[in-house]
Motif scaffolding. Structure first.
Motif, PDB file in Angstrom:
ATOM      1  N   LEU A  36       0.938  -1.124   0.115  1.00 51.53           N
ATOM      2  CA  LEU A  36       0.017   0.068  -0.051  1.00 51.53           C
ATOM      3  C   LEU A  36       0.762   1.386   0.000  1.00 51.53           C
ATOM      4  O   LEU A  36       0.587   2.288  -0.735  1.00 51.53           O
ATOM      5  N   PHE A  39       2.735   1.769  -3.146  1.00 51.93           N
ATOM      6  CA  PHE A  39       1.753   2.471  -4.159  1.00 51.93           C
ATOM      7  C   PHE A  39       2.101   3.829  -4.123  1.00 51.93           C
ATOM      8  O   PHE A  39       1.773   4.652  -4.899  1.00 51.93           O
ATOM      9  N   ASN A  40       1.429   4.174  -2.794  1.00 50.88           N
ATOM     10  CA  ASN A  40       1.411   5.748  -2.584  1.00 50.88           C
ATOM     11  C   ASN A  40       2.648   6.272  -2.856  1.00 50.88           C
ATOM     12  O   ASN A  40       2.471   7.727  -3.466  1.00 50.88           O
ATOM     13  N   TRP A  63      -1.883   3.776 -13.850  1.00 54.02           N
ATOM     14  CA  TRP A  63      -2.511   3.354 -12.392  1.00 54.02           C
ATOM     15  C   TRP A  63      -3.917   2.983 -12.382  1.00 54.02           C
ATOM     16  O   TRP A  63      -4.354   2.053 -11.817  1.00 54.02           O
ATOM     17  N   LEU A  67      -5.654  -0.716 -12.091  1.00 54.55           N
ATOM     18  CA  LEU A  67      -6.924  -1.203 -11.026  1.00 54.55           C
ATOM     19  C   LEU A  67      -8.094  -1.525 -11.830  1.00 54.55           C
ATOM     20  O   LEU A  67      -8.576  -2.372 -10.977  1.00 54.55           O
ATOM     21  N   LEU A  84       0.488  -4.795  -5.104  1.00 55.72           N
ATOM     22  CA  LEU A  84      -0.795  -4.222  -5.023  1.00 55.72           C
ATOM     23  C   LEU A  84      -2.065  -4.835  -5.430  1.00 55.72           C
ATOM     24  O   LEU A  84      -2.885  -5.070  -4.543  1.00 55.72           O
ATOM     25  N   ILE A  88      -4.655  -6.237  -2.813  1.00 55.85           N
ATOM     26  CA  ILE A  88      -6.272  -5.626  -3.111  1.00 55.85           C
ATOM     27  C   ILE A  88      -7.064  -7.219  -3.279  1.00 55.85           C
ATOM     28  O   ILE A  88      -8.054  -7.385  -2.465  1.00 55.85           O
ATOM     29  N   ARG A  95     -11.514  -1.254  -4.835  1.00 57.55           N
ATOM     30  CA  ARG A  95     -10.631  -0.661  -5.830  1.00 57.55           C
ATOM     31  C   ARG A  95     -11.159   0.741  -5.949  1.00 57.55           C
ATOM     32  O   ARG A  95     -10.136   1.696  -6.461  1.00 57.55           O
ATOM     33  N   PHE A  98      -8.691   3.324  -4.284  1.00 55.42           N
ATOM     34  CA  PHE A  98      -7.603   3.406  -4.900  1.00 55.42           C
ATOM     35  C   PHE A  98      -7.838   4.440  -6.270  1.00 55.42           C
ATOM     36  O   PHE A  98      -6.892   5.260  -6.386  1.00 55.42           O
ATOM     37  N   ASP A  99      -8.666   4.116  -6.890  1.00 55.12           N
ATOM     38  CA  ASP A  99      -9.074   5.047  -8.236  1.00 55.12           C
ATOM     39  C   ASP A  99      -9.254   6.449  -7.528  1.00 55.12           C
ATOM     40  O   ASP A  99      -8.696   7.310  -8.263  1.00 55.12           O
ATOM     41  N   LEU A 131      -5.739   6.129   2.571  1.00 58.05           N
ATOM     42  CA  LEU A 131      -4.696   5.178   2.902  1.00 58.05           C
ATOM     43  C   LEU A 131      -4.613   4.588   4.389  1.00 58.05           C
ATOM     44  O   LEU A 131      -4.326   3.475   4.497  1.00 58.05           O
ATOM     45  N   LEU A 134      -7.328   2.126   4.392  1.00 60.26           N
ATOM     46  CA  LEU A 134      -7.079   0.751   3.597  1.00 60.26           C
ATOM     47  C   LEU A 134      -6.174  -0.069   4.333  1.00 60.26           C
ATOM     48  O   LEU A 134      -6.322  -1.335   4.322  1.00 60.26           O
TER      49      LEU A 134
END
Length: 280
Positions: A36, A39-40, A63, A67, A84, A88, A95, A98-99, A131, A134
């Motif tokens: 996570l 990805f951030n 990205w 997703l 990632l 998930i 998802r 994240f989007d 974040l 999640l």
């Protein structure tokens, strides 16, 4: 190739506070938190890697395509993307969150002003708050950890504090996260910010933003009370907010000159203390 180990290395190198906080999670969950947070890093660093907004938008769209399962190229060959997607899938993460996070960071690519404080809080909610939530979902095994309200407030407090701390950096690249409505009310001029000029008006605005961050911090703490401690590691980086705000409260604080960078041992102590107390 151990994609999760590569994610851990990235977070250790470039987001030390979150890396240390992740170590307080059960060993079986850490790999997913590393994914996570790697990805951030990928998303938040896009502005630094491009010379103008269009290539940045293309990177962020890639990205979003990842997703949605529509990305071109070898997604499996991108270690963060591979980790990632596995995170998930195994943790049943939404998802859409994240989007929304990626979409919010499109704002970073441009030098448009943040219109209002409400818009800034919304940006923080889609990014920092999401974040945290999640991470809490990962720690709760994909079940509802009942932390949405706490994550919402905690993330806003964290984001506001981080953006104030990064004011000199953003000013150097003509980027402005300070809300335009607060700037107008306090009489702050963007031109002064871009040349690094501290004015009484700017100090008043930053004082108000610190008060706003503290209100969200208090609300987040109240919302987290009584929640299962299993989700706590996701919130630990927020323990750095109050000490950072306190450094900005000093009478000699100069936003463009005062370096707000507590030593690593202090930050580790604040994280450990929060883990022991069970709150941020």
């Amino acid at each position: 190739m151990d994609v999760f180990a590569l994610c851990a290395d990235e977070v250790r190198a470039h987001d030390r506070d979150r890396f240390l906080a992740d170590l307080f999670a059960p060993e079986a969950k850490r790999r997913y938190l590393f994914a996570l947070h790697a990805f951030n890093l990928e998303v938040t660093r896009v502005r630094e890697l491009v010379s103008d907004p269009m290539p940045g938008e293309i990177r962020l769209q890639w990205w979003r395509d990842v997703l949605a399962g529509q990305a071109r190229g070898d997604v499996a060959g991108h270690p963060v993307a591979a980790a990632l997607l596995e995170t998930i899938g195994l943790n049943d993460l939404p998802r859409a969150a994240f989007d929304n996070l990626v979409a919010a960071h499109i704002f970073d690519l441009y030098n448009d002003p943040m219109p209002t404080l409400t818009d800034l809080e919304g940006y923080a909610g889609e990014t920092a708050s999401a974040l945290i939530q999640l991470g809490a979902l990962v720690l709760a095994g994909g079940q509802d950890p009942r932390t949405a309200e706490a994550a919402g407030h905690a993330g806003v407090a964290q984001a506001l504090t981080g953006l104030m701390r990064a004011l000199p950096y953003h000013a150097r690249r003509q980027q402005l996260f300070l809300p335009a409505d607060l700037m107008a009310r306090h009489g702050v001029e963007a031109a002064d910010i871009f040349v690094g000029k501290t004015t009484p008006a700017l100090l008043r605005l930053l004082s108000e933003l610190r008060a706003t961050a503290r209100r969200h911090l208090a609300a987040g703490r109240a919302a987290l009370a009584g929640i299962d401690r299993v989700a706590l590691p996701a919130f630990l980086p927020v323990a750095l907010v109050e000490p950072t705000l306190s450094l900005m409260d000093r009478s000699d604080y100069a936003p463009f000159k005062t370096v707000i960078d507590p030593p690593q041992w202090k930050r580790q102590w604040w994280l450990w203390r929060a883990a022991r107390k069970g709150t941020f």
